[in-house]
Design an enzyme around this catalytic site. Structure first.
Site, PDB file in Angstrom:
ATOM      1  N   TRP A  56      -3.046  -2.482  -1.578  1.00  0.00           N
ATOM      2  CA  TRP A  56      -2.939  -4.022  -1.681  1.00  0.00           C
ATOM      3  C   TRP A  56      -3.672  -4.546  -0.746  1.00  0.00           C
ATOM      4  CZ3 TRP A  56      -0.937  -7.860   1.554  1.00  0.00           C
ATOM      5  CH2 TRP A  56      -0.588  -9.184   0.734  1.00  0.00           C
TER       6      TRP A  56
ATOM      7  N   ASN B 191      -2.080   1.961   6.217  1.00  0.00           N
ATOM      8  CA  ASN B 191      -1.033   0.798   5.805  1.00  0.00           C
ATOM      9  C   ASN B 191      -1.006   0.267   7.074  1.00  0.00           C
ATOM     10  OD1 ASN B 191      -0.749   2.247   3.361  1.00  0.00           O
ATOM     11  ND2 ASN B 191       1.098   2.558   3.418  1.00  0.00           N
ATOM     12  N   GLY B 192      -0.971  -1.360   6.985  1.00  0.00           N
ATOM     13  CA  GLY B 192      -0.769  -2.352   8.068  1.00  0.00           C
ATOM     14  C   GLY B 192      -1.963  -3.041   8.043  1.00  0.00           C
TER      15      GLY B 192
ATOM     16  N   GLU C  15      15.593 -19.044  -6.505  1.00  0.00           N
ATOM     17  CA  GLU C  15      15.218 -17.802  -7.117  1.00  0.00           C
ATOM     18  C   GLU C  15      14.632 -17.734  -8.299  1.00  0.00           C
ATOM     19  OE1 GLU C  15      14.856 -13.779  -7.969  1.00  0.00           O
ATOM     20  OE2 GLU C  15      14.919 -14.834  -5.985  1.00  0.00           O
TER      21      GLU C  15
ATOM     22  N   CYS D 156       0.842  -1.371   0.230  1.00  0.00           N
ATOM     23  CA  CYS D 156       0.013  -0.044  -0.158  1.00  0.00           C
ATOM     24  C   CYS D 156       0.655   1.295   0.146  1.00  0.00           C
ATOM     25  CB  CYS D 156      -1.027  -0.130   1.147  1.00  0.00           C
ATOM     26  SG  CYS D 156      -2.091  -1.259   1.433  1.00  0.00           S
TER      27      CYS D 156
ATOM     28  N   GLU E  86       6.210 -15.746 -10.088  1.00  0.00           N
ATOM     29  CA  GLU E  86       5.627 -14.090  -9.713  1.00  0.00           C
ATOM     30  C   GLU E  86       5.375 -13.417 -10.657  1.00  0.00           C
ATOM     31  OE1 GLU E  86       8.092 -12.385  -7.099  1.00  0.00           O
ATOM     32  OE2 GLU E  86       9.905 -12.051  -8.170  1.00  0.00           O
TER      33      GLU E  86
ATOM     34  N   LYS F 297       5.557  -4.385  -4.061  1.00  0.00           N
ATOM     35  CA  LYS F 297       6.967  -4.419  -3.752  1.00  0.00           C
ATOM     36  C   LYS F 297       7.783  -4.576  -2.357  1.00  0.00           C
ATOM     37  CE  LYS F 297      11.348  -3.559  -5.387  1.00  0.00           C
ATOM     38  NZ  LYS F 297      12.066  -4.682  -6.059  1.00  0.00           N
TER      39      LYS F 297
ATOM     40  N   HIS G 218      13.686 -38.807  -5.604  1.00  0.00           N
ATOM     41  CA  HIS G 218      12.977 -38.941  -4.276  1.00  0.00           C
ATOM     42  C   HIS G 218      11.793 -38.541  -4.315  1.00  0.00           C
ATOM     43  CE1 HIS G 218      16.757 -40.527  -2.220  1.00  0.00           C
ATOM     44  NE2 HIS G 218      17.371 -39.622  -2.581  1.00  0.00           N
TER      45      HIS G 218
ATOM     46  N   ARG H 148       3.795  -0.376  -4.742  1.00  0.00           N
ATOM     47  CA  ARG H 148       3.435  -0.766  -3.516  1.00  0.00           C
ATOM     48  C   ARG H 148       2.018  -1.606  -3.194  1.00  0.00           C
ATOM     49  NH1 ARG H 148       7.396   1.882   0.372  1.00  0.00           N
ATOM     50  NH2 ARG H 148       5.731   1.149   1.962  1.00  0.00           N
TER      51      ARG H 148
ATOM     52  N   LYS I  41      11.020 -16.110  -9.353  1.00  0.00           N
ATOM     53  CA  LYS I  41      10.756 -15.215 -10.789  1.00  0.00           C
ATOM     54  C   LYS I  41      10.018 -15.521 -11.604  1.00  0.00           C
ATOM     55  CE  LYS I  41      13.473 -11.674  -9.942  1.00  0.00           C
ATOM     56  NZ  LYS I  41      13.835 -12.000  -8.492  1.00  0.00           N
TER      57      LYS I  41
END
Length: 607
Positions: A74, A100-101, A481, A2, A488, A602, A504, A27, A485
């Site tokens: 968000w 925010n939060g 990683e 946010c 997402e 982000k 396995h 954000r 990528k």
């Protein structure tokens, strides 16, 4: 998560709010809104689902008023619908709040408000705050906010306007960033300096537990006991042009291309060839203190966690002391034993990642020593740690981290070199690592110059619904990683496994429609990695090898991406670069918004 913006001054507020929200959209971008107070003390509130451009189109042609707050969201409570967009207002519309939060006791607060006859109009936790402030019998907006905060538990960055007090914005912070920008007879407010840099380079970072009253002529900071905290502005060095696309189609592409220069910036002044070590004055730990640590524990989330695994291996390789990485999001919940002879390292691009910041607080509360690897000067984690290494990657806007991630890897190499030379790493090996680091920028450029050669691989990968990424030891966090990528930004399901674990269980899923991306560097495990590749191919699984030119793959039907070879300890930094390109180009091939992937943001400032 946010974005908050605010303005109070002499100019119309709406243009500042829209510009700031546009800069903070990375954000959070599922809904947005503004509330603007005019000279008669009346509020115009406009909210939309979707991106900031939809909000801008919905604004009245003439929206007067020199006081305003805005928000890009968000979602945490309720779907992305207009009724859940911020700002949230009291029943009369007198109070408007952006937040925010997460308010942890929101369910109880909402229930109590409903029982008192308040008709709730959203699914959010934030709406309860607006109603509680409106219900306060306090004489001032500051006291009404303090009354409300006494009833609230959780994390928040709040900005509040009141039609009864149209000359001010009252803000509060606990666990989520909030920054005041100081101008000339105008003041700005944001959750990130990106929204401020066009208008001022003088800012005040609020600390946890602080509030502020902002007027056009200045600000006052105070704590919840009503004591003045007398914050003074500091100057920031971020330039507005650093935040522009500069002719690139996407921020992610721009930031990938900036990696060679960013890598040089990260190492500038830090390579000490005379003593074959790294100079890291920002650690605030002398040689005696550093030699006193028996172990290193690295904490990060997402990509920062995976590069932390790369860093842990570097530290063990070069310093020969035990090191490991752990997801910061889980750390404090397992009641960790904080060891006085363990050096804790918190890793975060933004310096605001809530889970990592909470881990830092847990370590400090229990008497541990913690340093930070962060990219944002003045951020929460940067202020809370005992010392650290700034990444010097420059602003990073795309949700998927590239240049900051690479500079994290380089910073870990510097830390490992520094610790190694304080232990038993030889002068010759120190020189070897320095020479390797000096080659990294040009080798990154060499990989980026191959981008057009990825075309057929990307065409095939874009047809897949799922993919495996595999690697061993140093290659495993690279695989993790890479899978992160791809999933997402392309929305293709991707999973990382240790190459040795294929047999396995995961091998059961290998088939012609399931591609595997294998990390196969030239090292002491090359033969075993090649053997695993043959097992995939024997089951008709398509295979992409990210490898070195010296690796002999014979006549195997493999698509190869050749990476220049460096020192074994540093190779993971370079092996990661092709995974960025693969994810980016696959997402583009599928028509996705690579800078703003769905459901993600982000800077993750909520749990």
């Amino acid at each position: 998560m946010c974005g908050i913006v605010g303005y109070i001054g002499r100019e119309p507020a709406a243009p500042y709010l829209i510009e700031g929200l546009t800069r903070l959209e990375y954000r959070g971008y599922d809904s947005a809104g503004v509330a603007v107070l005019n000279s008669k003390g009346k509020t115009t509130r406009v909210r939309t689902a979707g991106r900031v451009r939809a909000l801008e189109s919905a604004l009245p042609a003439r929206l007067s008023g020199t006081v305003g707050i805005g928000h890009t969201r968000w979602a945490t409570h309720g779907p992305a619908e207009e009724r859940n967009a911020h700002p949230h207002a009291s029943v009369s519309g007198r109070i408007n709040v952006v937040h925010n939060g997460i308010i942890d006791n929101a369910a109880n607060l909402r229930s109590a408000l409903s029982d008192a006859g308040v008709e709730l109009s959203s699914d959010t936790d934030t709406e309860a705050v607006a109603h509680l402030i409106a219900q306060s019998t306090a004489d001032s907006l500051e006291e009404a906010v303090l009354d409300t905060l006494a009833k609230v538990s959780g994390t928040y960055a709040l900005a509040v306007t009141d039609e009864a007090h149209p000359d001010r914005i009252v803000v509060a912070r606990s666990g989520s960033p909030l920054i005041i920008g100081v101008g000339d007879e105008e003041m700005f407010l944001a959750s990130d300096v990106a929204a401020l840099v066009r208008h001022t380079n003088r800012v005040v970072h609020l600390e946890d537990g602080e509030l502020a009253t902002i007027t056009s002529s200045g600000f006052r900071t105070f704590d919840r006991s009503r004591n003045d905290t007398d914050r003074s502005p500091i100057e920031i060095s971020v330039a507005a042009e650093d935040l522009e696309l500069s002719g690139y189609e996407h921020y992610m592409l721009k930031e990938m291309r900036e990696q060679p220069a960013a890598a040089q910036d990260c190492m500038r002044g830090r390579l000490d060839e005379r003593f074959a070590t790294a100079r890291l004055d920002g650690l605030e730990l002398d040689a005696r203190e550093l030699r006193g640590f028996d172990r290193v524990k690295i904490l990060g989330c997402g990509s920062a966690y995976y590069v932390g695994q790369i860093g842990a291996q570097m530290i063990e390789d070069l310093a020969r002391i035990p090191a490991d990485a752990e997801a910061a999001s889980e750390f404090r919940y397992r009641r960790p034993i904080i060891e006085p002879r363990t050096l804790y390292v918190a890793v975060s691009q933004s310096g605001e990642t809530a889970d990592t910041a909470f881990a830092v607080n847990e370590i400090r509360r229990k008497g541990g020593r913690v340093i930070g690897l962060v990219n944002a000067v003045g951020s929460t984690i940067a202020r809370e740690v005992d010392g650290g290494i700034y990444l010097h990657a420059g602003p990073e806007i795309a949700v998927a981290s590239t240049k900051a991630l690479t500079n994290m890897g380089i910073s870990f190499a510097l830390l490992a070199l520094h610790l190694g030379r304080l232990h038993d790493l030889s002068f010759a090996d120190g020189q070897r690592i320095i020479r390797g680091l000096q080659r990294v920028p040009e080798q990154i450029q060499e990989i980026l110059d191959q981008e057009s050669e990825f075309e057929q691989i990307v065409t095939d990968l874009a047809k897949a619904r799922s993919a495996f990424y595999i690697g061993r030891v140093r290659g495993f966090p690279v695989a993790r990683e890479g899978a992160q990528k791809l999933k997402e930004i392309s929305y293709i399901h991707a999973e990382a496994y240790q190459t040795s674990e294929l047999k396995h269980g995961p091998l059961a899923l290998i088939e012609p429609s399931m591609p595997t991306v294998a990390i196969i560097p030239q090292d002491d495990l090359t033969d075993r990695n090649v053997a695993a590749a043959e097992q995939v191919l024997a089951r008709r699984g398509p295979l992409v090898a990210i490898t070195h030119a010296s690796v002999d793959l014979g006549n195997l039907p493999v698509s190869t991406i050749v990476v220049p070879q460096n020192e074994p300890e540093l190779d993971p930094i370079l092996l990661t670069i092709p995974t960025q390109i693969l994810a980016y180009r696959t997402a583009i091939a599928l028509g996705h918004d690579v800078d703003k992937p769905r459901n993600l943001a982000k800077s993750v400032t909520v749990e």
